[in-house]
Scaffold this active site. Structure first.
Site, short mmCIF file in Angstrom:
data_model
loop_
_atom_site.label_atom_id
_atom_site.label_comp_id
_atom_site.label_asym_id
_atom_site.label_seq_id
_atom_site.Cartn_x
_atom_site.Cartn_y
_atom_site.Cartn_z
CB SER A 244 -0.86 -0.17 1.35
OG SER A 244 -0.24 0.21 2.45
CE LYS A 245 -1.84 6.47 -3.12
NZ LYS A 245 -2.58 7.86 -3.20
NE ARG A 246 -0.12 -0.17 6.07
CZ ARG A 246 0.42 -1.18 6.65
NH1 ARG A 246 1.82 -1.00 7.28
NH2 ARG A 246 0.36 -2.35 6.67
N GLY A 248 5.23 2.16 0.37
CA GLY A 248 5.93 2.89 -0.85
C GLY A 248 5.32 2.50 -2.20
#
Length: 471
Positions: A244-246, A248
């Protein structure tokens, strides 16, 4: 393998957002496999979802692929433009008895799903229209076209990554080929396009593995050559969770623009996410072409590691040409006015940096205007004794005629010995006065890069002595 047919691979993103790293890795694997076998690598934009497909997303995908050097060998195919061809194949399947018109309404389907839920069984459509006489079709009622999925037995795929995968045909549904408005579905469009593009190897994420069994139903009904499948495990975060975005999970443009990653570092990193060649870590593009084999891709999900990406990027920064780095770093530096100076500084700047942002930060002092802004540590270092020492250094350097790293080092070492201090005691306040920071490249390199006039002016500003004239 697909007989003796020339190898053709394809990367087929949906333009509903940026080119994410999972897609970029899929493109890279397709590109490398085609190159390794002397084949062709093609691009297809799967833009049949008209509500979500956007021109900016298409542009971002092409931009990201170009940055990574993964442009197609031919102009990209746009799937929506081929809708009539897809519909034509559906009509062929209808005429051959491999598909049928289904008149079940959305309400009929919803009721059957609800009944399956109530009976705690999985829902699998068993349409009475599958074997009905076409003459019994209700006049004027909308219909969809469904494939006649195989009944009984099993379908086997010898996947080049996953190995042998088997599905009982009773688990396959009669999925829709044409919607009631006559538009083709994704499942049909993909198969037709792969066939018409002569794709021999479908290399994609393993989230598409179940689709392969359904797509084979169309391929076999049409009597077409079957592609070889290679379903690559997805990328997970360092904690093993879905990326996920967390973790990267950004678009490749963000790695370039925001994080300052070089394309060769990104490609090398993506290559090693799930594929390897012994203990080799640094693998250039040419070597990758020679070594790459899809059979060496592991079956377990790989884990994204930002620290490892930065480490690889640091390596490629050190290997990059100075003029190229200067051109990439220049837009990141406020007030940058001399790209040639920036290029000259690269040999002393790049060994310490992991990305272009760090390079820009470390080069900022070269273009700072006087009076120099000091950070907190530099301000604390320049107490009254340090400023007095700077006055003596200024006097010594004003008389210096050999403005080279070697000459300046010899001169300041001599001065340190004369006043009974270690060279570091001179270098610390000198660095703060020249760069506004307590960390920088070697102090003698800093003096040479700034030049005699600018160096003396910066020292004078902090030592509060009269500035010497231009040297």
């Amino acid at each position: 393998m697909a007989g003796r047919r020339p190898v053709v691979t394809r990367f087929a993103p949906s333009p509903t957002g940026f080119l994410h790293i999972g897609g970029a890795r899929t493109a890279l694997f397709n590109w490398l496999f085609a190159r390794h076998h002397g084949g062709r690598y093609l691009l297809r934009i799967e833009d049949t979802d008209r509500a979500r497909s956007t021109e900016p997303a298409i542009a971002a995908i092409f931009d990201g692929l170009a940055w990574l050097g993964l442009e197609g060998d031919e102009p990209a195919v746009f799937q929506f433009a081929r809708s009539s061809r897809h519909a034509e194949v559906a009509e062929t399947l209808l005429e051959a008895g491999h598909a049928y018109r289904c008149y079940l309404t959305p309400e009929d389907l919803a009721a059957r799903r609800e009944a399956a839920r109530a009976e705690r069984r999985s829902f699998r459509l068993d349409s009475e229209w599958r074997d009905a006489d076409p003459a019994s079709a209700p006049a004027g009622q909308p219909s969809v076209v469904r494939i006649k999925a195989p009944r009984g037995g099993e379908t086997v795929i010898e996947d080049l990554v996953q190995g042998r995968v088997t599905v009982a045909n009773d688990e396959l549904d009669d999925f829709v080929l044409l919607r009631s408005d006559g538009t083709p579905t994704y499942m049909l469009s993909v198969v037709v396009d792969d066939h018409d593009m002569a794709v021999t190897h479908v290399i994609r994420g393993d989230d598409h593995l179940n689709n392969a069994f359904r797509q084979l139903a169309i391929i076999r009904a049409m009597g077409w050559s079957e592609p070889c499948y290679a379903h690559v495990p997805l990328i997970h975060g360092a904690d093993g969770a879905k990326l996920s975005k967390r973790h990267g999970a950004l678009g490749v443009d963000a790695y370039r623009d925001e994080l300052g990653i070089l394309p060769e570092a990104m490609a090398n990193y993506l290559l090693r996410l799930g594929w390897g060649h012994g203990d080799e870590e640094i693998i250039g593009r040419e070597q990758a072409v020679g070594w790459f084999d899809i059979a060496d891709v592991g079956r377990a999900p790989s884990r994204f590691d930002m620290a490892r990406l930065h480490s690889l990027n640091g390596h490629y920064l050190r290997e990059a040409q100075d003029a190229r780095l200067a051109a990439l770093v220049a837009p990141r530096i406020a007030g940058m006015a001399d790209e040639a100076l920036l290029a000259r500084a690269m040999p002393v700047l790049k060994p310490r940096a992991k990305d272009l942002n760090e390079l820009a930060q470390s080069a900022q002092f070269l273009f700072a205007r006087r009076p120099l802004s000091l950070d907190a540590k530099a301000e604390a270092l320049l107490d009254a004794p340090a400023r007095e020492l700077l006055g003596a250094i200024h006097q010594r350097l004003s008389a210096e005629t050999d403005w080279t790293s070697e000459g300046l080092e010899a001169s300041l070492k001599s001065m340190a010995g004369e006043i009974g201090l270690g060279l570091g005691k001179l270098a610390q306040p000198l660095r703060a006065s020249l760069t506004g920071q307590t960390t920088s490249p070697g102090i003698f390199d800093v003096l040479v890069l700034l030049g005699k006039h600018e160096s003396l002016a910066r020292i004078a500003a902090q030592a509060r002595v009269t500035e010497a004239g231009p040297a």
